[in-house]
Motif scaffolding. Structure first.
Motif, mmCIF file in Angstrom:
data_model
loop_
_atom_site.group_PDB
_atom_site.id
_atom_site.type_symbol
_atom_site.label_atom_id
_atom_site.label_comp_id
_atom_site.label_asym_id
_atom_site.label_seq_id
_atom_site.Cartn_x
_atom_site.Cartn_y
_atom_site.Cartn_z
ATOM 1 N N ALA B 24 0.849 -1.201 0.000
ATOM 2 C CA ALA B 24 0.000 0.000 0.000
ATOM 3 C C ALA B 24 0.885 1.253 0.000
ATOM 4 C CB ALA B 24 -0.912 -0.013 1.215
ATOM 5 N N LEU B 25 1.961 1.176 0.795
ATOM 6 C CA LEU B 25 2.902 2.294 0.854
ATOM 7 C C LEU B 25 3.593 2.483 -0.501
ATOM 8 C CD1 LEU B 25 4.226 4.322 2.849
ATOM 9 C CD2 LEU B 25 5.911 2.554 3.365
ATOM 10 N N ALA B 26 3.979 1.347 -1.089
ATOM 11 C CA ALA B 26 4.658 1.384 -2.391
ATOM 12 C C ALA B 26 3.730 1.975 -3.450
ATOM 13 C CB ALA B 26 5.105 -0.018 -2.793
ATOM 14 N N ASP B 31 2.409 6.274 -7.189
ATOM 15 C CA ASP B 31 1.473 7.260 -7.728
ATOM 16 C C ASP B 31 2.155 8.637 -7.821
ATOM 17 O OD1 ASP B 31 -1.022 8.203 -8.617
ATOM 18 O OD2 ASP B 31 -1.481 8.950 -6.607
ATOM 19 N N GLU B 32 2.821 9.018 -6.742
ATOM 20 C CA GLU B 32 3.529 10.318 -6.728
ATOM 21 C C GLU B 32 4.649 10.325 -7.762
ATOM 22 O OE1 GLU B 32 5.011 11.182 -2.812
ATOM 23 O OE2 GLU B 32 2.983 11.212 -1.972
ATOM 24 N N THR B 33 5.351 9.194 -7.825
ATOM 25 C CA THR B 33 6.511 9.111 -8.718
ATOM 26 C C THR B 33 6.077 9.231 -10.179
ATOM 27 O OG1 THR B 33 7.644 7.709 -7.138
ATOM 28 C CG2 THR B 33 8.449 7.616 -9.393
ATOM 29 N N LEU B 34 5.033 8.492 -10.558
ATOM 30 C CA LEU B 34 4.624 8.504 -11.962
ATOM 31 C C LEU B 34 3.992 9.851 -12.336
ATOM 32 C CD1 LEU B 34 3.280 4.869 -12.590
ATOM 33 C CD2 LEU B 34 5.565 5.815 -12.945
ATOM 34 N N SER B 35 3.307 10.475 -11.404
ATOM 35 C CA SER B 35 2.739 11.800 -11.684
ATOM 36 C C SER B 35 3.853 12.790 -12.014
ATOM 37 C CB SER B 35 1.981 12.331 -10.470
ATOM 38 O OG SER B 35 0.804 11.618 -10.321
ATOM 39 N N TRP B 36 4.923 12.692 -11.248
ATOM 40 C CA TRP B 36 6.070 13.568 -11.509
ATOM 41 C C TRP B 36 6.758 13.175 -12.808
ATOM 42 C CZ3 TRP B 36 8.674 17.788 -11.386
ATOM 43 C CH2 TRP B 36 10.060 17.807 -11.613
ATOM 44 N N ARG B 50 0.026 13.792 -16.060
ATOM 45 C CA ARG B 50 -0.011 14.433 -14.738
ATOM 46 C C ARG B 50 -1.443 14.454 -14.239
ATOM 47 N NH1 ARG B 50 4.301 19.007 -13.097
ATOM 48 N NH2 ARG B 50 4.174 17.957 -11.116
ATOM 49 N N GLY B 51 -1.614 14.196 -12.992
ATOM 50 C CA GLY B 51 -2.947 14.275 -12.405
ATOM 51 C C GLY B 51 -3.685 12.944 -12.412
ATOM 52 N N VAL B 308 14.129 -2.685 -11.592
ATOM 53 C CA VAL B 308 13.876 -1.820 -10.425
ATOM 54 C C VAL B 308 13.205 -0.514 -10.852
ATOM 55 C CG1 VAL B 308 14.969 -0.542 -8.534
ATOM 56 C CG2 VAL B 308 15.904 -2.734 -9.225
ATOM 57 N N THR B 309 12.245 -0.092 -10.063
ATOM 58 C CA THR B 309 11.674 1.251 -10.216
ATOM 59 C C THR B 309 11.957 2.017 -8.929
ATOM 60 O OG1 THR B 309 9.917 0.524 -11.681
ATOM 61 C CG2 THR B 309 9.524 2.569 -10.463
ATOM 62 N N SER B 310 12.583 3.167 -9.080
ATOM 63 C CA SER B 310 12.933 3.926 -7.871
ATOM 64 C C SER B 310 11.913 5.030 -7.630
ATOM 65 C CB SER B 310 14.306 4.560 -8.031
ATOM 66 O OG SER B 310 14.238 5.626 -8.959
ATOM 67 N N PHE B 311 11.758 5.389 -6.372
ATOM 68 C CA PHE B 311 10.857 6.496 -6.038
ATOM 69 C C PHE B 311 11.657 7.786 -5.865
ATOM 70 C CE2 PHE B 311 8.325 2.966 -3.718
ATOM 71 C CZ PHE B 311 7.694 2.615 -4.908
ATOM 72 N N SER B 312 12.707 7.939 -6.648
ATOM 73 C CA SER B 312 13.558 9.127 -6.490
ATOM 74 C C SER B 312 12.767 10.398 -6.748
ATOM 75 C CB SER B 312 14.740 9.064 -7.462
ATOM 76 O OG SER B 312 15.436 7.877 -7.271
ATOM 77 N N GLU B 313 13.110 11.426 -6.010
ATOM 78 C CA GLU B 313 12.354 12.671 -6.082
ATOM 79 C C GLU B 313 12.535 13.395 -7.415
ATOM 80 O OE1 GLU B 313 13.870 15.658 -3.488
ATOM 81 O OE2 GLU B 313 12.195 17.011 -3.804
#
Lengths: 491, 346
Positions: B24-26, B31-36, B50-51, B308-313
């Motif tokens: 769930a956390l991932a 979601d945030e990562t792909l939006s960015w 986006r969105g 690997v998919t990273s959640f880098s900012e």
């Protein structure tokens, strides 16, 4: 003057207030007891009858023995680190480059790192007062050297404070690929050793025309054509590639490089002074009239020239030092420092750095901390800035010369061609059988000094000029011996 | 595991979250990562907008990212300043001769990296009085920042352990400082195999005494073959633990004291496996796009390439094919109690 991190209360505190802070820190840090707990001090101090009473006044400091780099080296050879340093509080170690053949390892505690962070912020805010966030190209030497620690500590401090500062940090061997990124990102601050910065400028200036030529052929973009024409008339400068505003330089004296750095990069150079033994980043301010020594974070002293001469002349003489804030402007002498460090306090540490007092008065910038200029090394180090090694290494190399002559004596004359160190080795020989063969043999011997070879290969210094039986340059030590290292006027 | 209340212990909780909570956390992070990512020129595809809301499954509809792409990313990520969020630091890694991969890191990336350094202390069970030698790589990647991030993490955790940061790239200097490791012998080494082996060679030239008598274990990163860890184990005669890390991804996995595979942290990235048979199909038909499965849904013992998919900012790497051959070692059943999936490096 708007500053992001300008600690006016401390940086502009009247000297009497700074001295009061020193006194408080001497007491609070429990210096005497902590030093006596270390084998570095305990035996020598007990032999000399040093009292374990806490220091109530900084004048008491002057009754304590000096500490020298060699004492630290010997102590580490004889004792375990746990006997020498506050092991429980030690968090991280750094070491010196080992110019004398062996590196000195120095521990830092969390509290020490916090103090260094404060000093870093004071140094970096010399430029950070400008309204825009900076983009920095930082060229550092790798761990375990202090430059790596300071660079990472600066990053962590900035991040922790949420300050905007974009950093491209690279090792000395990765400078070339970083230049293009730095150009694209509009880097405006350079942090580097002066010699490495100038080497980078040389490379940029050497290749700039080729790059433009290639881009023009690849893209046929008129801007490259215009650039081509521009450089047919004008000399390429590093500032044509990197639009730097400030440079923060450390690790070697900036003096010989200052004008060249300004000309090549068009930047305003700032000089810093720090020691691995006490990595408190002291820096000159926007007035560029000497490096401010942060005297609330340590107790700085100076052994004047005249006392150093007496020490050399009179066996067993212990030279007297003056507190830096009491030394007259213009006085030259050896810089001595007492720190409040938690992991390994330095008590009256003789740095072997010859410095000159610029002023103890209030600086035009408003800061009150004393200002100095760093002149040269006092020990037996052939110091060409980043490239330095012991005279003992030259002695060993000369002792190995046997095939074409016997070496009776030698001397190194340090001069510069432009800003670049150009050593000249004057060798006195007997029984020369083949002069050309002898020069080759001597050069081979010298090139076995790894750091010298590295400096020549990297283009940081010029290859040594070797002359045989040309007569050594005049220059005597105080005890009447011919000086091993002499300085040409160009130095 | 009950959090003791300090910052360090609170963060440790995420090591032990049940798998469904981790996923769930991932998903939230994805979601945030792909939006960015939708705003980055690198990921211009109609599948990313986006969105939009992105569930876990939407990830596997996106194309893979190859090593070659990384070289191009190095250039493209720096063009168009407005598209780059606030950069704090640029990391770099030489991918191949003459090709440098530059990756921007933001405040969140650095904070996450520092947290991972704390996790390293926790998973490796760093103890008071440990002396940790960290040998960093050449260049300026994650391993250069690691000793300092680890020092900070140990401070937060109130663990009185020491760090010796070092680097073996300048041979001239190594000879001058190496003997300190005899006087102050490390109890933990973190290094690439070649540096661990190189250091052993240098120390052998200085002393005949047993190498580092206090040594408890060696944590290896950047392994090129499984045999390398065996060699290191043989020379130092202590257990070797493995880790995987990828510069630019801000993701690294660690083997715990039970050594039953490297835990890959689901709160920092998502992991897929392209099984061997899919790789085989791809090699015989260049147009074939291999299928992958979520690592934690793979059958234990299956081998293949790790994705690997990273959640880098700032620069998330989406479905990056690591080129690492791995074996899925299980999920949720490690005796250490950590729920994150595990792999064995082959």
């Amino acid at each position: 003057m708007a500053r992001v991190y300008f600690n006016q209360a401390i940086e502009c505190l009247p000297m009497a207030g700074i001295i009061e802070l020193q006194k408080q820190n001497l007491l609070k840090s429990d210096l005497i007891h902590r030093a006596l707990a270390s084998a570095l001090y305990a035996d020598a101090w007990r032999r000399q009858g040093v009292s374990d009473a806490p220091i109530e006044d900084r004048a008491q400091l002057t009754t304590l023995p000096y500490l020298e780099g060699e004492h630290i080296r010997q102590a580490f050879a004889r004792h375990t680190p746990a006997e020498l340093v506050n092991f429980e509080k030690t968090r991280i170690w750094s070491c010196t480059s080992g110019s004398t053949g062996k590196s000195k390892w120095i521990p830092y505690s969390d509290a020490d790192l916090e103090l260094f962070s404060q000093a870093i912020m004071r140094a970096l805010c010399q430029q950070a007062g400008q309204p825009r966030a900076h983009r920095v190209l930082s060229l550092t030497s790798p761990a375990p050297f202090i430059s790596d620690l300071l660079s990472n500590l600066a990053m962590m401090t900035h991040t922790g404070l949420g300050l905007e500062r974009e950093v491209i940090s690279v090792g000395l061997s990765d400078v070339e690929p970083a230049v293009e990124l730095a150009r694209r990102r509009g880097v405006d601050v350079l942090i580097a050793f002066p010699s490495v910065a100038m080497k980078m400028a040389e490379e940029i200036e050497l290749h700039i025309k080729d790059v433009i030529e290639r881009r023009w052929h690849e893209t046929r973009n008129p801007k490259w054509l215009a650039a081509r024409l521009y450089f047919k008339i004008n000399k390429p400068r590093a500032q044509n590639v990197l639009a730097l505003r400030y440079g923060l330089f450390s690790g070697e004296s900036i003096q010989p490089y200052r004008e060249f750095l300004k000309r090549s990069f068009g930047l305003e150079p700032y000089e810093t002074y720090t020691l691995t033994e006490f990595p408190c980043l002291n820096v000159d301010c926007e007035r560029h009239d000497g490096i401010h020594i942060w005297s609330d974070l340590c107790v700085p002293e100076l052994i004047p020239d005249s006392e150093l001469e007496k020490e050399a002349d009179i066996p067993g003489y212990i030279p007297k030092a003056a507190f830096l804030d009491q030394a007259h402007a213009g006085t030259r002498g050896e810089y001595v420092v007492t720190t409040f460090s938690q992991a390994l306090p330095l008590v009256r540490y003789r740095t072997a750095d010859m410095v000159q007092v610029v002023s103890n008065g209030i600086c035009g910038c408003g800061r009150t901390h004393p200002r100095i200029r760093v002149l040269y090394r006092l020990d037996d180090i052939v110091n060409m800035g980043l490239i330095r090694f012991s005279t003992q290494e030259v002695e060993n190399a000369m002792a190995g010369i046997t095939r074409h002559a016997k070496v009776r004596g030698w001397q190194i004359e340090l001069k510069r061609e432009g800003y670049k160190p150009s050593p000249r080795l004057i060798v006195e020989c007997s029984g020369v059988t083949d002069p050309d063969g002898l020069i080759t043999e001597i050069r081979d011997g010298l090139y076995r000094i790894d750091i010298l070879k590295l400096g020549i290969d990297a283009g940081l210094i010029l290859p040594p000029d070797i002359v045989i039986n040309a007569g050594r340059k005049p220059g005597m030590t105080a005890s009447g011996k011919t000086k091993r290292i002499v300085y040409d006027a160009s130095w | 595991m009950t959090p003791a209340g300090n910052e360090y212990e609170l963060k440790r909780v995420r090591e032990f979250l049940p798998l469904d909570q981790l996923l769930a956390l991932a998903e939230k992070n994805l979601d945030e990562t792909l939006s960015w990512a939708a705003s980055l020129p690198l990921y211009k595809t109609p599948k990313l907008k986006r969105g939009n809301h992105y569930a876990l499954e939407s990830l596997r509809q996106l194309p893979f990212l190859s090593r070659q792409d990384l070289i191009e990313i190095g250039t493209r990520s720096v063009s168009g300043k407005s598209r780059v969020r606030r950069v704090q630091l640029w990391g770099s890694r030489q991918i191949q001769q003459g090709a440098q991969f530059w990756y921007p890191r933001g405040l969140k990336d650095i904070t996450r990296f520092n947290e991972l350094a704390g996790r390293l202390a926790s998973v490796s069970e760093i103890k008071p009085r440990d002396v940790i030698l960290v040998l960093s790589q050449a260049g300026h990647g994650a391993t250069n920042a690691l000793p300092y991030a680890l020092a900070d993490a140990l401070k937060i955790a109130s663990i009185p352990a020491q760090i010796i940061p070092a680097n073996m790239t300048i041979d001239v200097h190594v000879k001058k400082w190496a003997d300190f490791l005899i006087a102050n012998p490390p109890s933990v080494i973190i290094a690439e195999p070649k540096d661990a082996l190189g250091l052993a060679g240098i120390l052998r030239g200085i002393t005949q005494q047993p190498l580092m008598p206090e040594l408890r274990f060696i944590l290896l990163y950047g392994m090129r073959s499984a045999g390398e860890s065996g060699q290191v184990e043989q020379i130092y005669r202590v257990p070797v633990r493995r880790s995987v890390g990828f510069d630019g991804l801000d993701v690294f996995g660690l083997e715990c004291t039970h050594r039953q595979g490297v835990h890959l942290w689901l709160d920092t990235g998502l992991y897929e496996l392209i099984a061997d048979e899919e790789l085989l199909k791809e090699s015989s038909d260049l147009k074939d796009v291999p299928k992958s499965s979520w690592l934690w849904e793979t059958e234990r013992g299956v081998t293949g390439e790790l994705v690997v998919t990273s959640f880098s900012e700032l620069l998330p790497l989406i479905r990056f094919r690591t080129g690492l051959k791995v074996e899925f070692a299980g999920v949720g059943d490690c005796p250490c109690g950590r729920s994150h999936p595990r792999i064995k490096l082959l």
